[in-house]
Write a protein that holds these residues in place. Structure first.
Motif, mmCIF file in Angstrom:
data_model
loop_
_atom_site.group_PDB
_atom_site.id
_atom_site.type_symbol
_atom_site.label_atom_id
_atom_site.label_comp_id
_atom_site.label_asym_id
_atom_site.label_seq_id
_atom_site.Cartn_x
_atom_site.Cartn_y
_atom_site.Cartn_z
ATOM 1 N N GLU A 62 71.562 38.845 -37.406
ATOM 2 C CA GLU A 62 70.385 38.116 -37.190
ATOM 3 C C GLU A 62 69.449 37.956 -37.719
ATOM 4 O O GLU A 62 68.688 36.457 -37.614
ATOM 5 N N LEU A 63 68.811 38.642 -38.553
ATOM 6 C CA LEU A 63 68.496 38.458 -40.089
ATOM 7 C C LEU A 63 69.105 37.262 -40.729
ATOM 8 O O LEU A 63 68.183 36.233 -41.119
ATOM 9 N N VAL A 64 70.140 37.742 -41.179
ATOM 10 C CA VAL A 64 71.084 36.748 -41.957
ATOM 11 C C VAL A 64 70.383 34.777 -41.321
ATOM 12 O O VAL A 64 70.419 33.953 -41.967
ATOM 13 N N ARG A 65 70.461 35.168 -39.942
ATOM 14 C CA ARG A 65 70.293 34.153 -39.254
ATOM 15 C C ARG A 65 68.990 32.996 -39.268
ATOM 16 O O ARG A 65 69.369 31.916 -39.495
ATOM 17 N N ASP A 66 68.249 34.221 -39.134
ATOM 18 C CA ASP A 66 67.029 33.418 -39.629
ATOM 19 C C ASP A 66 66.551 33.240 -40.779
ATOM 20 O O ASP A 66 66.075 31.551 -40.827
ATOM 21 N N ILE A 67 66.492 33.638 -41.853
ATOM 22 C CA ILE A 67 66.950 33.047 -43.380
ATOM 23 C C ILE A 67 67.677 32.219 -43.514
ATOM 24 O O ILE A 67 67.284 30.811 -44.418
ATOM 25 N N SER A 68 68.794 31.781 -42.827
ATOM 26 C CA SER A 68 69.774 30.663 -43.239
ATOM 27 C C SER A 68 68.892 29.296 -42.136
ATOM 28 O O SER A 68 68.947 28.506 -42.446
ATOM 29 N N VAL A 69 68.345 29.589 -41.242
ATOM 30 C CA VAL A 69 67.172 28.686 -40.852
ATOM 31 C C VAL A 69 66.217 28.229 -42.077
ATOM 32 O O VAL A 69 65.628 26.908 -41.613
ATOM 33 N N LEU A 70 65.730 29.055 -42.466
ATOM 34 C CA LEU A 70 64.883 28.424 -43.417
ATOM 35 C C LEU A 70 65.321 28.228 -45.058
ATOM 36 O O LEU A 70 65.108 26.911 -45.112
ATOM 37 N N LEU A 71 66.163 28.816 -45.262
ATOM 38 C CA LEU A 71 67.456 27.591 -46.402
ATOM 39 C C LEU A 71 67.713 26.721 -45.526
ATOM 40 O O LEU A 71 67.800 25.665 -46.360
ATOM 41 N N MET A 179 76.957 27.424 -49.180
ATOM 42 C CA MET A 179 76.661 28.993 -49.353
ATOM 43 C C MET A 179 75.415 29.650 -48.203
ATOM 44 O O MET A 179 76.217 30.840 -47.661
ATOM 45 N N GLY A 180 74.903 29.160 -47.377
ATOM 46 C CA GLY A 180 74.167 29.637 -46.543
ATOM 47 C C GLY A 180 75.037 29.512 -45.004
ATOM 48 O O GLY A 180 74.472 30.801 -44.705
ATOM 49 N N ILE A 181 75.699 28.260 -44.720
ATOM 50 C CA ILE A 181 76.939 28.834 -43.110
ATOM 51 C C ILE A 181 77.966 29.930 -43.695
ATOM 52 O O ILE A 181 77.698 30.434 -42.990
ATOM 53 N N VAL A 182 78.185 30.420 -45.417
ATOM 54 C CA VAL A 182 78.658 31.346 -45.233
ATOM 55 C C VAL A 182 78.435 32.684 -45.297
ATOM 56 O O VAL A 182 78.956 33.804 -44.479
ATOM 57 N N ALA A 183 76.854 32.538 -45.209
ATOM 58 C CA ALA A 183 75.973 33.721 -45.943
ATOM 59 C C ALA A 183 75.929 34.156 -44.256
ATOM 60 O O ALA A 183 75.317 35.634 -43.594
ATOM 61 N N GLY A 187 79.874 36.390 -44.903
ATOM 62 C CA GLY A 187 80.835 36.233 -46.149
ATOM 63 C C GLY A 187 82.817 36.318 -45.436
ATOM 64 O O GLY A 187 83.497 35.932 -45.695
ATOM 65 N N LYS A 188 82.381 35.993 -43.644
ATOM 66 C CA LYS A 188 83.245 35.922 -42.746
ATOM 67 C C LYS A 188 83.522 35.195 -42.250
ATOM 68 O O LYS A 188 82.868 34.755 -41.128
ATOM 69 N N THR A 189 84.519 34.690 -42.978
ATOM 70 C CA THR A 189 84.663 33.010 -41.923
ATOM 71 C C THR A 189 86.089 33.133 -41.329
ATOM 72 O O THR A 189 86.525 31.316 -40.925
ATOM 73 N N THR A 190 86.448 34.269 -40.941
ATOM 74 C CA THR A 190 87.245 33.749 -39.886
ATOM 75 C C THR A 190 87.206 33.835 -38.878
ATOM 76 O O THR A 190 85.764 34.496 -38.301
ATOM 77 N N VAL A 191 87.972 32.758 -37.817
ATOM 78 C CA VAL A 191 87.752 33.099 -36.529
ATOM 79 C C VAL A 191 88.778 33.632 -35.283
ATOM 80 O O VAL A 191 89.391 33.064 -35.694
ATOM 81 N N THR A 192 88.270 33.087 -34.662
ATOM 82 C CA THR A 192 89.480 34.195 -33.175
ATOM 83 C C THR A 192 89.530 32.865 -32.595
ATOM 84 O O THR A 192 88.555 31.820 -32.080
ATOM 85 N N GLY A 193 90.806 32.997 -31.853
ATOM 86 C CA GLY A 193 91.794 31.197 -31.961
ATOM 87 C C GLY A 193 91.133 31.203 -30.341
ATOM 88 O O GLY A 193 91.823 32.847 -30.082
ATOM 89 N N THR A 194 91.556 30.229 -29.837
ATOM 90 C CA THR A 194 91.285 30.167 -28.580
ATOM 91 C C THR A 194 92.523 29.024 -28.146
ATOM 92 O O THR A 194 92.199 28.094 -28.457
#
Length: 238
Positions: A62-71, A179-183, A187-194
């Motif tokens: 949650e904190l990293v996402r908030d920082i990503s908004v500012l980024l 880089m902010g999207i990855v952060a 650092g995990k870019t894998t997603v679960t398929g559907t």
């Protein structure tokens, strides 16, 4: 994740110095003094941090996402500056609102450079245990105050063309956004398929994209017509 954050901070600092090549010496001096004062006064907060606490912050989604908004906000402002400055360099003049917006964006140093300097201060304080914390902070602030104009002047000498610096700033901002999207996902870019597809969301996204394209094309045509009208008026006066 820590390596990703370090790379992101390096890009933010480089983008900050690159943007300083477009400001006046007085504005650069004000920014350098502000960096010196911030670093010197932030030592009380820096000594309260620890490696364990910082590592916990980096794993807090949650904190990293908030920082990503500012980024992302910082990136959008930098890109807007690049576009307005390019328009100013090409046409030689912009509207009154665009002019004042360009003045603000040129003087605005950025948002993420503040946590970057704070992070460097924490690392430096950890690297000199037993030393006077305030002395370390004010010394580092002095280093920032000297390094900002020195690096800016060096970068301006290496890249004297304004268009090249604007293009590099735009690309650097785009890389920071990626880089902010990855952060954001730690650092995990894998997603679960559907196998299911949300048709309503898909249609809504396509409609939004189509509307944005049409609005952009309409604005571009209107802007082009206005420029042609202004050029014709100037030719008639001449």
């Amino acid at each position: 994740m820590e390596t990703l954050v370090v790379i992101l901070f390096i890009l933010v600092c480089f983008s900050f110095v690159l943007k300083q090549t477009f400001v006046r010496p007085l504005q650069m001096g004000i920014t350098a003094m502000a960096a010196w004062l911030f670093t010197g006064l932030a030592w009380r907060g820096a000594i309260l941090q620890s490696s364990t606490q910082i590592a916990g912050w980096l794993t807090d989604t949650e904190l990293v996402r908030d920082i990503s908004v500012l980024l992302n906000l910082d990136v959008l402002l930098a890109m807007a500056f690049c576009l307005l400055a390019t328009d100013m360099e090409i046409s030689g003049q912009v509207g009154r609102r665009a002019h004042w917006l360009l003045v603000f964006l040129r003087f605005f140093p950025g948002i993420m450079v503040v946590p970057a300097m704070f992070g460097i201060l924490v690392k430096v304080i950890f690297a000199f245990p037993g030393e006077d914390f305030s002395l370390v902070a004010w010394t580092l602030g002095g280093v920032f105050a000297v390094a900002i104009p020195l690096l800016t002047h060096t970068l301006k000498r290496l890249l004297p063309e304004p268009f090249l610096r604007l293009e590099l700033l735009f690309l650097c901002s785009l890389l920071i956004a990626l880089m902010g999207i990855v952060a954001t996902v730690n650092g995990k870019t894998t997603v679960t398929g559907t196998d299911s597809v949300d048709l309503e969301s898909l249609v809504g996204t396509l409609v939004l994209i189509a509307t944005s394209i049409v609005a952009g094309m309409a604005w571009y045509r209107w802007r082009t017509k206005q420029q042609i009208i202004q050029m014709n008026r100037k030719n008639k006066r001449i």
